[in-house]
Design an enzyme around this catalytic site. Structure first.
Site, PDB file in Angstrom:
ATOM      1  N   ASP A  35     101.824 -21.415   9.415  1.00 25.52           N
ATOM      2  CA  ASP A  35     101.327 -20.153   9.965  1.00 25.52           C
ATOM      3  C   ASP A  35      99.861 -20.280  10.334  1.00 25.52           C
ATOM      4  OD1 ASP A  35     103.709 -18.844   9.712  1.00 25.52           O
ATOM      5  OD2 ASP A  35     103.193 -17.791   7.866  1.00 25.52           O
ATOM      6  N   LYS A  57     102.347 -16.400  13.860  1.00 23.19           N
ATOM      7  CA  LYS A  57     102.432 -15.134  14.575  1.00 23.19           C
ATOM      8  C   LYS A  57     101.032 -14.556  14.702  1.00 23.19           C
ATOM      9  CE  LYS A  57     106.930 -14.155  12.434  1.00 23.19           C
ATOM     10  NZ  LYS A  57     106.905 -15.213  11.418  1.00 23.19           N
ATOM     11  N   MET A 168      97.037  -6.454   6.728  1.00 21.66           N
ATOM     12  CA  MET A 168      97.329  -6.279   8.154  1.00 21.66           C
ATOM     13  C   MET A 168      97.157  -4.814   8.556  1.00 21.66           C
ATOM     14  SD  MET A 168     100.748  -8.667   7.934  1.00 21.66           S
ATOM     15  CE  MET A 168     101.212  -7.795   6.423  1.00 21.66           C
TER      16      MET A 168
END
Length: 258
Positions: A35, A57, A168
């Protein structure tokens, strides 16, 4: 011969915070799917014999969808390889590790999970914010900021007390703070946003529930960042002096905003 899959928690992004078990798994890997928030810059040395595949991502952009990542892990293992999935933080803390484990189980692939230091705990700590503190907070709740919380969830969080950690959560900050205010949380509740934890340009923006959105806009806060809501923000670093400085900054934001 069937290979195996190892999910590795890479911690908050710094290579020296990898566990010994993580380092051993990477050294034995045939392929590493990593990641963007995992410590990947040193992978050529940590996994010298492995194919390195970026499956990271980014906000609003998933180059490789989750189901394809799971399919890749299974395919490599069924081809006899040791596939390592290197993830930021801990695989089981908002990291979709559970989904990858289930995919391996369904395919009959052996899978191991190596825990990592979750950014939910580590990044506030790097900013001097303890998530619990005797007499201040005896619990903390970790939530995802990917989607707005329901009114029921907001009421639960506001009434639960303790510390709220949002991963996030930069884009959903306006809806979060407005929702907590509607649910009865004090407008003066301290809030901190820690950007790029453990990096050379780590930065903390502080305010309170009523003005943190404005402060974040002034500071041009961006992801990745961890949001902390709670009285523990006042305890940053060395206690009273640092807390006074933080609250003076928060008061300054409020004065300018009005």
């Amino acid at each position: 011969m069937t290979g195996r899959v190892t999910l590795v928690g890479g911690g908050p992004g710094r290579e020296d915070l990898l566990t010994l078990a993580a380092v051993r798994a990477l050294a034995a890997a045939d392929v590493v799917l990593y990641d963007r928030l995992a410590p990947h810059e040193g992978l050529p040395e940590l996994a010298p014999n492995a194919e390195l595949v970026d499956v990271g991502k980014r906000p609003g952009h998933h180059a490789i969808p989750q189901h394809e990542i799971e399919a890749l892990l299974v395919a490599h293992a069924l081809a006899g390889r040791h596939a390592v999935r290197l993830k930021g933080g801990d695989p089981y803390v908002l990291g979709r590790g559970g989904e990858e484990v289930l995919a391996c189980h369904r395919a009959g692939v052996p899978v191991e999970v190596i825990p990592g230091v979750t950014s939910a705990v580590a990044v506030p700590g790097a900013a001097g914010i303890p998530l619990t503190h005797r007499g201040v907070s005896h619990l903390f709740t970790v939530v995802s900021g990917h989607a707005p919380l329901t009114e029921a969830e907001l009421e639960h969080l506001a009434g639960l007390g303790g510390t709220i950690v949002v991963l996030m959560g930069v884009n959903s900050l306006p809806s979060l703070t407005a929702g907590l205010a509607r649910a009865g949380m004090s407008a003066g509740m301290p809030v901190a946003i820690i950007e790029r934890g453990f990096s050379a340009d780590q930065r903390t923006t502080v305010g309170d529930l009523s003005d943190i959105v404005w402060a974040a806009g002034c500071a041009r806060v961006s992801s990745p960042a961890v949001v902390v809501v709670g009285e523990v923000v006042r305890l940053a670093h060395d206690g009273d002096a640092a807390a006074s400085e933080l609250m003076e900054r928060a008061a300054g934001y409020a004065a300018v905003a009005t």
